[in-house]
Design a protein around this motif. Structure first.
Motif: not given
Length: 169
Positions: A89-90, A95-96
């Motif tokens: 997970a980036s 954030r999204k």
């Protein structure tokens, strides 16, 4: 502007997270701020509140500093296998997802009735048939929440803390 847009803050660069605690129950929780000055400003204006007990005497809790691994340990850390289910997970994806959760919560709260500190009693009354079924949200102590769970009463914490209506300005 939709209600969900007003709570999104993910466009800000480099948000920082502080561990906070309240004076009343010494509850620990975390909150995100744009800067240390933003925290100090919100604290001075009485805008911070414990999500567990509602105490507005909130201070920074002791936090462990972030210390990087020694250079000879970084290779071991990179070579270690990921635990099962660990994703890549980036920060953008996180954030999204958090923004989506906040948006969904903001969409659902207006359909729900605020019951304040009477949450446990109201949930129990509906469960026992003494009150009509309704969507409610409010505050419960950890002990009250555990008692509801033990009695098979469905309740869960809001994932994004909210300001109780009577304290909002």
């Amino acid at each position: 502007m939709r209600a969900a847009d007003s709570i999104r803050c993910w466009g800000w660069p480099d948000l920082i997270v502080f561990d906070l605690c309240c004076a009343t129950g010494d509850h620990r929780f975390e909150a995100w701020f744009a800067s240390s000055e933003s925290f100090s400003d919100q604290q001075a204006r009485g805008l911070l509140q414990c999500p567990v007990c509602g105490d507005d005497d909130v201070k920074k809790a002791a936090m462990a500093p972030r210390v990087g691994a020694k250079s000879n340990q970084q290779l071991v850390a990179r070579a270690a296998p990921k635990p099962a289910g660990a994703g890549d997970a980036s920060p953008e994806l996180v954030r999204k997802l958090l923004a989506d959760i906040a948006a969904k919560q903001a969409e659902m709260l207006p359909q729900s009735r605020w019951v304040g500190r009477d949450f446990a009693n109201a949930a129990r009354a509906m469960h026992e048939g003494r009150a009509a079924e309704d969507l409610i949200h409010g505050q419960a102590s950890p002990e009250e929440a555990e008692a509801l769970r033990d009695d098979g009463i469905a309740a869960m914490p809001l994932l994004v803390p909210i300001v109780p209506p009577e304290t909002a300005n």
